[in-house]
Design an enzyme around this catalytic site. Sequence first.
Site, PDB file in Angstrom:
ATOM      1  N   GLY A 105       0.823  -1.208   0.000  1.00 40.77           N
ATOM      2  CA  GLY A 105       0.000   0.000   0.000  1.00 40.77           C
ATOM      3  C   GLY A 105       0.855   1.254   0.000  1.00 40.77           C
ATOM      4  O   GLY A 105       1.915   1.300   0.631  1.00 40.77           O
TER       5      GLY A 105
ATOM      6  N   ARG B  63      13.475   9.968  -2.716  1.00 38.11           N
ATOM      7  CA  ARG B  63      14.358  11.116  -2.977  1.00 38.11           C
ATOM      8  C   ARG B  63      15.668  10.976  -2.213  1.00 38.11           C
ATOM      9  O   ARG B  63      16.756  11.237  -2.760  1.00 38.11           O
ATOM     10  CB  ARG B  63      13.632  12.400  -2.565  1.00 38.11           C
TER      11      ARG B  63
ATOM     12  N   ARG C 167       0.554  -5.075  -6.425  1.00 36.11           N
ATOM     13  CA  ARG C 167       0.658  -6.416  -5.852  1.00 36.11           C
ATOM     14  C   ARG C 167       1.250  -7.338  -6.925  1.00 36.11           C
ATOM     15  O   ARG C 167       1.062  -7.127  -8.111  1.00 36.11           O
ATOM     16  CB  ARG C 167      -0.710  -6.934  -5.424  1.00 36.11           C
TER      17      ARG C 167
ATOM     18  N   ASP D  17       5.517  -5.330   6.118  1.00 35.06           N
ATOM     19  CA  ASP D  17       6.044  -6.662   6.410  1.00 35.06           C
ATOM     20  C   ASP D  17       6.056  -7.569   5.189  1.00 35.06           C
ATOM     21  O   ASP D  17       7.001  -8.339   4.982  1.00 35.06           O
ATOM     22  CB  ASP D  17       5.224  -7.325   7.523  1.00 35.06           C
TER      23      ASP D  17
ATOM     24  N   THR E  21       4.210   2.231   5.843  1.00 38.03           N
ATOM     25  CA  THR E  21       2.810   1.811   5.956  1.00 38.03           C
ATOM     26  C   THR E  21       2.107   2.745   6.923  1.00 38.03           C
ATOM     27  O   THR E  21       2.661   3.070   7.977  1.00 38.03           O
ATOM     28  CB  THR E  21       2.667   0.364   6.443  1.00 38.03           C
TER      29      THR E  21
ATOM     30  N   ASP F 237      -0.240   2.067   8.836  1.00 42.35           N
ATOM     31  CA  ASP F 237      -0.749   1.360  10.010  1.00 42.35           C
ATOM     32  C   ASP F 237       0.194   1.393  11.203  1.00 42.35           C
ATOM     33  O   ASP F 237      -0.215   1.083  12.325  1.00 42.35           O
ATOM     34  CB  ASP F 237      -1.058  -0.094   9.660  1.00 42.35           C
TER      35      ASP F 237
ATOM     36  N   ASP G 147       2.447  -0.672  12.083  1.00 42.23           N
ATOM     37  CA  ASP G 147       2.343  -1.984  12.721  1.00 42.23           C
ATOM     38  C   ASP G 147       3.589  -2.854  12.525  1.00 42.23           C
ATOM     39  O   ASP G 147       3.509  -4.078  12.625  1.00 42.23           O
ATOM     40  CB  ASP G 147       1.109  -2.727  12.199  1.00 42.23           C
TER      41      ASP G 147
ATOM     42  N   ARG H 113     -17.150  16.913  13.753  1.00 46.58           N
ATOM     43  CA  ARG H 113     -17.585  17.371  15.065  1.00 46.58           C
ATOM     44  C   ARG H 113     -18.516  18.580  14.951  1.00 46.58           C
ATOM     45  O   ARG H 113     -19.470  18.717  15.730  1.00 46.58           O
ATOM     46  CB  ARG H 113     -16.374  17.738  15.923  1.00 46.58           C
TER      47      ARG H 113
ATOM     48  N   GLY I 136      -7.042   0.110   9.726  1.00 42.99           N
ATOM     49  CA  GLY I 136      -6.380  -0.658  10.767  1.00 42.99           C
ATOM     50  C   GLY I 136      -7.027  -2.019  10.891  1.00 42.99           C
ATOM     51  O   GLY I 136      -7.777  -2.276  11.820  1.00 42.99           O
ATOM     52  N   ARG I 137      -6.745  -2.888   9.897  1.00 51.09           N
ATOM     53  CA  ARG I 137      -7.380  -4.208   9.908  1.00 51.09           C
ATOM     54  C   ARG I 137      -6.880  -5.056  11.057  1.00 51.09           C
ATOM     55  O   ARG I 137      -7.617  -5.806  11.674  1.00 51.09           O
ATOM     56  CB  ARG I 137      -7.122  -4.909   8.564  1.00 51.09           C
TER      57      ARG I 137
ATOM     58  N   GLY J 218     -10.615  13.600  21.208  1.00 51.31           N
ATOM     59  CA  GLY J 218     -11.471  13.466  22.376  1.00 51.31           C
ATOM     60  C   GLY J 218     -12.611  12.497  22.187  1.00 51.31           C
ATOM     61  O   GLY J 218     -13.724  12.713  22.692  1.00 51.31           O
TER      62      GLY J 218
ATOM     63  N   GLU K 161     -11.075  -0.546  11.485  1.00 52.53           N
ATOM     64  CA  GLU K 161     -11.830  -1.398  10.560  1.00 52.53           C
ATOM     65  C   GLU K 161     -11.758  -2.883  10.930  1.00 52.53           C
ATOM     66  O   GLU K 161     -12.654  -3.657  10.599  1.00 52.53           O
ATOM     67  CB  GLU K 161     -11.322  -1.205   9.128  1.00 52.53           C
TER      68      GLU K 161
ATOM     69  N   ARG L  80     -24.561   8.561  13.138  1.00 53.97           N
ATOM     70  CA  ARG L  80     -24.197   8.491  11.725  1.00 53.97           C
ATOM     71  C   ARG L  80     -22.802   7.881  11.574  1.00 53.97           C
ATOM     72  O   ARG L  80     -21.891   8.223  12.327  1.00 53.97           O
ATOM     73  CB  ARG L  80     -24.204   9.887  11.095  1.00 53.97           C
TER      74      ARG L  80
ATOM     75  N   ARG M  74      -4.783   7.424   3.048  1.00 49.59           N
ATOM     76  CA  ARG M  74      -3.500   7.104   2.414  1.00 49.59           C
ATOM     77  C   ARG M  74      -2.889   8.289   1.682  1.00 49.59           C
ATOM     78  O   ARG M  74      -1.695   8.280   1.372  1.00 49.59           O
ATOM     79  CB  ARG M  74      -3.687   5.974   1.401  1.00 49.59           C
TER      80      ARG M  74
END
Length: 324
Positions: free
Chosen positions: A15, A25, A76, A107, A129, A131, A133, A158, A174-175, A189, A227, A248, A257
């Site tokens: 991704g 660069r 991919r 990874d 990435t 994430d 992670d 907000r 964030g799977r 908050g 997610e 909502r 991204r």
Amino acid sequence: MEIQKKVIGVLTSGGDAPGMNAAIRAVVRAGIEKGHRVIGVRRGYQGLLNKDVEEMSLRSVSDIIQRGGTMLYTARSPEFRTEAGVDKAVANCHELGLDGLVVIGGDGSFRGARDLSNKGIPCIGIPGTIDNDIGSTEYTIGFDTAVNTVVESIDRLRDTSQSHDRCSVVEVMGRRAGHIALHAGISCGAVSILIPEREFNIDVDVIDRMRATLKTGKQHFIVIVAEGVGDSKRICEYIEEKTGIESRLTVLGHVQRGGTPTALERVHASVMGYRAVELLEQGKGNRVVGIQNNRTVDYDINEALEMTKDIDQYLYKVAYEISI
């Protein structure tokens, strides 16, 4: 001792993430400044299989540090995941005269770099990435910008939530990791933050908290859902059923991204790109660059892939106790 001049390849894989261009660069500029040639590989490992490459120059990376995405594109590659695909990539590296390869990604990209390294192509991984992670580094390229994008979006939500006394349920990326949700939740908050790393009871962790907060005079709410937690739509509907507060759902999706990378992003990406070139110049491969305690570090790629990263439980505690 005179350093042998090398041909260094650079690619982005997996991704896309804001800051990847800053890393590209840095690799190009550092490589050329040190007297090496740098070859850009387009569209990740698939581009390596297709020999989709271009010779990079100082000017080919001008005016990209502020751009999101990746100028080398990404894709991919199911073919590369096979033994035959890796062998073909190795043969292409030899044909292109590459002495080493810088791989910017997550990874999965690092596992590809390990496969190439094991077959004699020195590779250096740079964590890219949103994430955040990757266990071998405290910080991954793209994370800071993604969090800021989420925060800006929630700040806008907000306004309308407050105007209508609503609950805004916001699904963020964030799977398998809740770092974006946690950092954005503290920044905005949020009354509740639901993440994959922590089990939750929606009645206790969301509904009861909202009811308690209603008694203090608060009339509008932000709930952030990573997610990977589950069905955000159903969570939103359940909140409205149980509290009677109009709720909502907003799914931010791939907007996270994109965008202009933050200053922090550009600094870390530039430093890690420079370090990757230094390692290849020293004849080192099979390494992953990272940031630990605000210092640039590198690990053996096998060690790096074994490392895990948990959520910062103290941050979660802070978020929980100050959002009521």
